[in-house]
Write an enzyme that holds these catalytic residues in place. Structure first.
Site, PDB file in Angstrom:
ATOM      1  N   ASP A 244       0.823  -1.201   0.000  1.00  0.00           N
ATOM      2  CA  ASP A 244       0.000   0.000   0.000  1.00  0.00           C
ATOM      3  C   ASP A 244       0.864   1.260   0.000  1.00  0.00           C
ATOM      4  O   ASP A 244       1.818   1.383   0.776  1.00  0.00           O
ATOM      5  CB  ASP A 244      -0.894  -0.015   1.239  1.00  0.00           C
ATOM      6  N   GLU A 277       1.404  -0.024  -4.949  1.00  0.00           N
ATOM      7  CA  GLU A 277       0.634   1.196  -5.170  1.00  0.00           C
ATOM      8  C   GLU A 277       1.614   2.345  -4.966  1.00  0.00           C
ATOM      9  O   GLU A 277       2.262   2.419  -3.913  1.00  0.00           O
ATOM     10  CB  GLU A 277      -0.531   1.332  -4.197  1.00  0.00           C
TER      11      GLU A 277
END
Length: 576
Positions: A244, A277
């Site tokens: 993330d 990401e």
């Protein structure tokens, strides 16, 4: 350990002494070693409950707890990962180019066992990989996943570690990979005690939206997160990780080290995948240990074309969105060094990367959950235009990602939800509402009050997916649509996806693009979509290839070399 003892270790460089406390209240002094470590070897069985007492005053959970007995503030539990009897002994994963991701939130489904019951649906749909939103323990009984504080401990609210292993084992039995979303850029606001005894874990000079930045320059910090990645891959046998928001980590050396340690620790026969990401569009990482990145550029461009939204970060895509879509399909990223709306350069050149280095999506937890009302595209976009975009999503050579319920046209929201209380609950509620001040709809404070309270149980309940898609004819139609497209992907495109390379993309008109790829050494895949409101002309190669899929196009349109509004045409041109 091999001799039956348990080794307890805590890096607590800010502490003078640390004791190990068991559930019965007995305490054992821990030996202070170099570099801030406190260690104890003790005879105790697995499932023993323990915690650490720092400087005789504060009892804290193990930051690397494998399971919490109750909540994130209480006792940790010794777990013997080797005790689970795996059923799928021959599973070694699947190649990356075969991946079709399905992102889901375990808590909204009801827990690990309920996700197991959903596996036959996913396998029948044509999905090849589950992507589980973060599983790490958090404060309270519900959380959207990105406020975890104990990254080694799966949340008790979803089930036990063995039940999680059963889910992964069962998924492998259906031929499904399992990915876990891991959050290494911050800790949640309730239950993180590292600052009490390991202030050096953080870098006070650098501030992030979550407070002091994590100091990845320290080997103990890097080890903590690298070992977490290896736990998921080795102890739980997951097939990949989605990291993330690594732009908030902002340390490429740590990311390279993590990738290298994963590649060296995992047996060569296993296929393990690492996905990022990264708002920085750091293409170099996709050449150095990482398989792919979530393509936010692709999503944002398609979203702007489908909804005409142009505020906040969509402003970066509202100008010439059709040209941006062509760039995305041809080169991967839209922003490859150009200035964004803040006048800051963003991204790196990506045209040399293969299409499968990019994960494409129309919806995901961020792009739905970070909306004020959590609306899905079924409520925001024209249905035919949305279907045309879905044809592109599922048949282009990028790796597609679906968000739970998308395949049956779910209209239920996915809202940001937490389970905080008192002052923290108030702060999170107001902070959430203030996030939308950049949108004209919520410029006034009284307008922001209409945004759901994240801590209300009803907010969580409203986000639970409708798991009975066959009840409504419209839902059955969506499901058949997705299943058909994925069948085409697997039966006609899969052999050439690994070596697919762009042959370019061109703008056909407002909202209309034609993109072409060479599939390995075979035919050329051509996808023409028109998200606009007017017909456009089709180039000859797209008309005369073998038709793989058509949406809202008939023979008369093809004879006239015409691509109608809100339509899609997918063809294969013979190999030359």
């Amino acid at each position: 350990m091999a001799d039956g003892r348990v080794r307890f270790a805590l890096w607590a460089p800010s502490a003078q002494r640390v004791e190990l406390e068991l559930l019965d209240g007995d305490r054992y002094p821990m030996d202070q070693q170099t570099d801030g470590w406190f260690v104890s070897l003790l005879e105790c069985p697995s499932d023993s409950s323990y915690r650490y007492v720092v400087d005789g005053q504060r009892a804290v959970p193990d930051p690397a707890s494998r399971r919490q007995v109750d909540d994130v503030h209480g006792f940790s539990q010794v777990i013997d990962h080797a005790a689970y009897a795996w059923q799928q002994h021959d599973w070694n994963g699947r190649p990356w180019h075969e991946t079709v991701l399905y992102e889901l939130h375990v808590g909204l489904f009801g827990g690990y066992q309920q996700v197991i019951e959903h596996l036959p649906h996913l396998a029948d749909l044509g999905v090849t990989a589950l992507q589980l939103m973060p599983l790490n323990a958090f404060a309270g009984t519900r959380n959207w996943g990105y406020d975890g504080v104990l990254p080694f401990a799966p949340a008790n609210a979803y089930g036990s570690p063995d039940e999680l292993k059963q889910l992964i084992d069962s998924a492998h039995g259906y031929g499904l990979m399992v990915f876990v979303d891991v959050v290494y850029n911050h800790f949640g606001p309730d239950g993180n005690y590292l600052g009490l005894y390991a202030r050096q874990f953080f870098c006070e000079e650098r501030v992030t939206p979550w407070g002091a930045a994590i100091d990845f320059g320290r080997p103990q910090v890097r080890d903590f997160f690298c070992e977490n990645a290896l736990m998921w891959l080795l102890d739980y046998r997951v097939d990949g990780l989605r990291l993330d928001a690594v732009h908030a980590i902002d340390d490429d050396e740590f990311l390279r080290e993590l990738a290298a340690r994963v590649r060296s620790a995992v047996p060569q026969r296993r296929q393990v995948h690492l996905v990022l990401e990264n708002e920085h569009n750091a293409a170099h990482l996709l050449r150095d240990g990482f398989d792919a990145q979530w393509n936010d550029d692709g999503h944002n461009t398609l979203h702007a074309l489908l909804t005409f939204e142009n505020e906040s970060y969509y402003a970066d895509y509202a100008q010439a969105p059709t040209r941006k879509l062509a760039t995305c399909l041809e080169q991967g990223f839209v922003y490859q060094g150009q200035d964004n709306r803040h006048g800051q350069p963003r991204g790196e050149p990506s045209a040399d990367l293969p299409p499968h280095a990019f994960v494409l999506f129309l919806q995901n937890h961020d792009q739905v959950g970070n909306r004020a009302f959590g609306e899905r595209l079924t409520l925001l976009a024209d249905t035919d235009s949305l279907k045309a975009a879905t044809v592109l999503l599922l048949l282009c050579p990028m790796v597609p990602l679906l968000f739970m319920g998308e395949e049956w046209g779910s209209k239920r929201p996915f809202l940001f939800f937490t389970d905080y209380h008192d002052e923290l609950a108030n702060a999170v509620r107001e902070g959430r509402r203030n996030e939308f001040a950049d949108f004209s709809q919520f410029a006034a404070a009284h307008s922001r009050e209409a945004i759901a309270d994240p801590n209300a149980l009803a907010t969580f309940q409203r986000s639970q997916p409708d798991l009975a898609p066959a009840l409504e004819p419209q839902q059955r139609e969506w499901l058949a649509f997705y299943r058909c497209l994925l069948q085409v992907r697997h039966s006609r495109l899969l052999p050439g996806l690994q070596q697919a390379r762009s042959l370019g993309a061109q703008v056909l008109g407002d909202g209309a693009v034609l993109a072409r790829w060479r599939l390995g050494h075979g035919p050329a895949l051509s996808i023409a979509i028109n998200l606009g409101s007017s017909d456009v002309s089709l180039p000859l190669p797209a008309v005369h290839g073998e038709r793989l899929y058509t949406l809202r196009i008939d023979d008369a349109d093809l004879r006239q070399e015409r691509l109608p509004a809100r339509s899609a045409l997918v063809t294969l041109e013979p190999a030359q």
